[in-house]
Scaffold this motif. Structure first.
Motif, PDB file in Angstrom:
ATOM      1  N   VAL A   1       0.834  -1.202   0.000  1.00  0.00           N
ATOM      2  CA  VAL A   1       0.000   0.000   0.000  1.00  0.00           C
ATOM      3  C   VAL A   1       0.866   1.248   0.000  1.00  0.00           C
ATOM      4  CG1 VAL A   1      -1.723   1.318   1.283  1.00  0.00           C
ATOM      5  CG2 VAL A   1      -1.843  -1.187   1.236  1.00  0.00           C
ATOM      6  N   LEU A   2       0.501   2.178  -0.840  1.00  0.00           N
ATOM      7  CA  LEU A   2       1.148   3.489  -0.843  1.00  0.00           C
ATOM      8  C   LEU A   2       0.112   4.526  -0.441  1.00  0.00           C
ATOM      9  CD1 LEU A   2       3.672   5.261  -1.638  1.00  0.00           C
ATOM     10  CD2 LEU A   2       2.513   5.598  -3.832  1.00  0.00           C
ATOM     11  N   VAL A   3       0.441   5.305   0.584  1.00  0.00           N
ATOM     12  CA  VAL A   3      -0.442   6.394   0.976  1.00  0.00           C
ATOM     13  C   VAL A   3       0.005   7.645   0.227  1.00  0.00           C
ATOM     14  CG1 VAL A   3      -1.279   7.830   2.871  1.00  0.00           C
ATOM     15  CG2 VAL A   3      -0.825   5.402   3.248  1.00  0.00           C
ATOM     16  N   VAL A   4      -0.881   8.191  -0.604  1.00  0.00           N
ATOM     17  CA  VAL A   4      -0.544   9.381  -1.381  1.00  0.00           C
ATOM     18  C   VAL A   4      -1.137  10.607  -0.694  1.00  0.00           C
ATOM     19  CG1 VAL A   4      -0.765  10.543  -3.600  1.00  0.00           C
ATOM     20  CG2 VAL A   4      -0.538   8.047  -3.518  1.00  0.00           C
ATOM     21  N   VAL A   5      -0.282  11.540  -0.346  1.00  0.00           N
ATOM     22  CA  VAL A   5      -0.731  12.760   0.321  1.00  0.00           C
ATOM     23  C   VAL A   5      -0.513  13.950  -0.616  1.00  0.00           C
ATOM     24  CG1 VAL A   5      -0.488  14.225   2.364  1.00  0.00           C
ATOM     25  CG2 VAL A   5      -0.029  11.769   2.537  1.00  0.00           C
ATOM     26  N   PRO A   6      -1.558  14.370  -1.329  1.00  0.00           N
ATOM     27  CA  PRO A   6      -1.402  15.577  -2.150  1.00  0.00           C
ATOM     28  C   PRO A   6      -1.340  16.790  -1.236  1.00  0.00           C
ATOM     29  CG  PRO A   6      -3.434  14.366  -2.701  1.00  0.00           C
ATOM     30  CD  PRO A   6      -2.937  13.868  -1.381  1.00  0.00           C
ATOM     31  N   ALA A   7      -0.386  17.672  -1.446  1.00  0.00           N
ATOM     32  CA  ALA A   7      -0.235  18.800  -0.538  1.00  0.00           C
ATOM     33  C   ALA A   7       0.058  20.078  -1.307  1.00  0.00           C
ATOM     34  CB  ALA A   7       0.892  18.525   0.464  1.00  0.00           C
ATOM     35  N   PHE A   8      -0.739  21.086  -1.066  1.00  0.00           N
ATOM     36  CA  PHE A   8      -0.500  22.391  -1.665  1.00  0.00           C
ATOM     37  C   PHE A   8      -0.536  23.433  -0.554  1.00  0.00           C
ATOM     38  CE2 PHE A   8      -2.416  26.196  -3.846  1.00  0.00           C
ATOM     39  CZ  PHE A   8      -1.233  26.613  -4.419  1.00  0.00           C
ATOM     40  N   ASN A   9       0.602  24.032  -0.282  1.00  0.00           N
ATOM     41  CA  ASN A   9       0.734  25.017   0.798  1.00  0.00           C
ATOM     42  C   ASN A   9       0.185  24.479   2.121  1.00  0.00           C
ATOM     43  OD1 ASN A   9       1.872  26.763  -1.026  1.00  0.00           O
ATOM     44  ND2 ASN A   9      -0.002  27.929  -1.369  1.00  0.00           N
ATOM     45  N   GLU A  10       0.703  23.348   2.540  1.00  0.00           N
ATOM     46  CA  GLU A  10       0.196  22.705   3.756  1.00  0.00           C
ATOM     47  C   GLU A  10       1.247  22.661   4.856  1.00  0.00           C
ATOM     48  OE1 GLU A  10      -2.776  21.789   4.421  1.00  0.00           O
ATOM     49  OE2 GLU A  10      -3.838  21.323   2.567  1.00  0.00           O
ATOM     50  N   GLU A  11       2.158  23.644   4.897  1.00  0.00           N
ATOM     51  CA  GLU A  11       3.248  23.567   5.873  1.00  0.00           C
ATOM     52  C   GLU A  11       2.743  23.520   7.309  1.00  0.00           C
ATOM     53  OE1 GLU A  11       5.782  26.954   5.409  1.00  0.00           O
ATOM     54  OE2 GLU A  11       4.245  28.385   6.004  1.00  0.00           O
ATOM     55  N   GLU A  12       1.558  24.093   7.559  1.00  0.00           N
ATOM     56  CA  GLU A  12       1.068  24.136   8.938  1.00  0.00           C
ATOM     57  C   GLU A  12       0.563  22.784   9.426  1.00  0.00           C
ATOM     58  OE1 GLU A  12      -1.682  27.453   9.669  1.00  0.00           O
ATOM     59  OE2 GLU A  12      -0.647  28.437   8.004  1.00  0.00           O
ATOM     60  N   SER A  13      -0.045  22.024   8.543  1.00  0.00           N
ATOM     61  CA  SER A  13      -0.674  20.794   9.022  1.00  0.00           C
ATOM     62  C   SER A  13       0.050  19.525   8.579  1.00  0.00           C
ATOM     63  CB  SER A  13      -2.130  20.748   8.538  1.00  0.00           C
ATOM     64  OG  SER A  13      -2.186  21.033   7.163  1.00  0.00           O
ATOM     65  N   LEU A  14       0.953  19.660   7.607  1.00  0.00           N
ATOM     66  CA  LEU A  14       1.557  18.457   7.030  1.00  0.00           C
ATOM     67  C   LEU A  14       2.343  17.641   8.061  1.00  0.00           C
ATOM     68  CD1 LEU A  14       1.959  16.809   4.468  1.00  0.00           C
ATOM     69  CD2 LEU A  14       4.027  18.110   4.019  1.00  0.00           C
ATOM     70  N   ALA A  15       3.123  18.333   8.884  1.00  0.00           N
ATOM     71  CA  ALA A  15       3.968  17.618   9.841  1.00  0.00           C
ATOM     72  C   ALA A  15       3.115  16.734  10.754  1.00  0.00           C
ATOM     73  CB  ALA A  15       4.789  18.611  10.663  1.00  0.00           C
ATOM     74  N   ALA A  16       2.025  17.308  11.274  1.00  0.00           N
ATOM     75  CA  ALA A  16       1.165  16.543  12.174  1.00  0.00           C
ATOM     76  C   ALA A  16       0.573  15.332  11.452  1.00  0.00           C
ATOM     77  CB  ALA A  16       0.046  17.438  12.705  1.00  0.00           C
TER      78      ALA A  16
END
Lengths: 129, 233
Positions: free
Chosen positions: B6-21
């Motif tokens: 399984v690969l979890v794909v996390v699309p992220a656009f300007n998500e510096e605030e929440s991505l780490a969590a």
């Protein structure tokens, strides 16, 4: 011989001017031949219609329009619409190609990162993203 | 979890605030590989992702969440993963549901599993409009494929390999919702819904700005109709 209205003359001269300008853009390579075609054809058509009153009158009657000038404007508007639609189609294709290229770039960069080839020295001055 | 990779794909656009969590939580809850697709962010999204034990792909320019997902699919296909799960970077999707979401696809019971929210959320910015939208798209999808899908707008989904392959050619670029479900159903793929609970966004702006909230329904209705009109290959 029908007389030419002032509007007709202005339109016709404007169309000739536009055609010349389009050709100049092509000459100076700011407009590709592909895109110039429609513009040249359209401005020539307007110029011809402007100068030949009988033809214009015939078309006007056939379309059920009251004034010749309106016919010229109507045709101009129709052309503009077609041109805008054509541009939208081109734009859609370009965005599609842009997506492909951006994706390709992302994978190439990943391949380079995995080889350790990037993030070391921006030797050719390209710099990071 | 079964043996499917399984690969979890996390699309992220300007998500510096929440991505780490989100990535920390993923690391705690699953051993699946994680790919962050930075969709041309202007902030430190990529940098934050690289501080974690995840794979990172970066679009040089912003292409939209659908395109980011498609990039994730291609990565999954190239690296031989069986299943890709889309999980949003903003913390809405709880990784605790990963296993139940993957299960129907891994067992072959479905080609696409949709994480369907069944609990009404409170404090949502436009609950009525959103609910109306969900009803409308649900109806369109039901009319289109003759089957009800309750949560057509959920982005929390698991996709099997065959679906990912199809999605390489034909895929909605901005909002891969109802039109995608119709397209897939008409190609004969089986979808199923798995109940999940969704949370409020952790941080950052919601993706639904005013302009988009007007454009979204138009685009999705039109694209759904087009998906119905196209002959499936």
């Amino acid at each position: 011989m029908e007389f030419l209205s002032r509007t007709q003359i202005i339109l016709a001269l404007g169309a000739v001017g536009l055609a010349l300008f389009v050709l100049e853009l092509v000459r100076s390579r700011r407009l590709s031949e592909e895109y110039s075609l429609l513009w040249v054809v359209a401005s020539t058509a307007v110029a011809v219609l402007g100068f030949t009153t009988p033809l214009l009158r015939g078309i006007t009657r056939a379309l059920g329009i009251l004034y010749e000038t309106s016919t010229v404007f109507a045709l101009g508007l129709a052309f503009t619409t077609v041109m805008l639609l054509f541009n939208s189609v081109k734009l859609s294709r370009l965005s599609h190609e842009n997506r492909q290229l951006t994706r390709e770039l992302a994978f190439l960069r990943l391949a380079l990162e995995e080889q350790g080839a990037v993030t070391q020295t921006p030797s050719d001055g390209g710099g990071g993203a | 979890m079964s043996k499917a990779s399984v690969l979890v794909v996390v699309p992220a656009f300007n998500e510096e605030e929440s991505l780490a969590a989100t990535l920390d939580e993923l690391a705690r809850t699953t051993r699946a590989d994680v790919l962050v697709v930075d969709d041309g962010s202007r902030d430190h999204t990529s940098g934050i992702a690289r501080q974690h034990d995840v794979h990172v792909l970066r679009h040089a320019v912003n292409l939209g969440v659908g395109a980011a997902l498609q990039t994730g699919f291609r990565y999954a296909l190239e690296r031989g993963y069986d299943i890709a799960v889309q999980l949003d970077a903003d913390g809405q999707h709880d990784p605790a549901y990963l296993e139940s979401l993957v299960e129907p696809v891994a067992s072959g019971a479905a080609d696409v599993a949709i994480g369907s929210r069944y609990v009404a959320r409170t404090g949502y910015r436009a609950p009525r409009a959103r609910r109306l939208g969900m009803v409308v798209f649900s109806t369109i999808v039901r009319l289109g494929i003759g089957r009800r899908i309750a949560d057509t707008t959920s982005g929390f989904r698991a996709y099997g390999r065959a679906v990912m392959e199809v999605c390489q050619h034909d895929f909605p670029q901005d909002f891969p919702d109802a039109p995608l479900l119709i397209t897939l159903a008409r190609m004969g793929f089986r979808t199923c819904e798995v109940p999940v609970e969704m949370r409020e966004r952790g941080a950052g702006r919601s993706f639904y700005t005013l302009g988009k909230s007007l454009y979204y329904p138009y685009k999705n209705v039109l694209a759904s109709l087009m998906a119905l009109l196209r002959r499936s290959a």
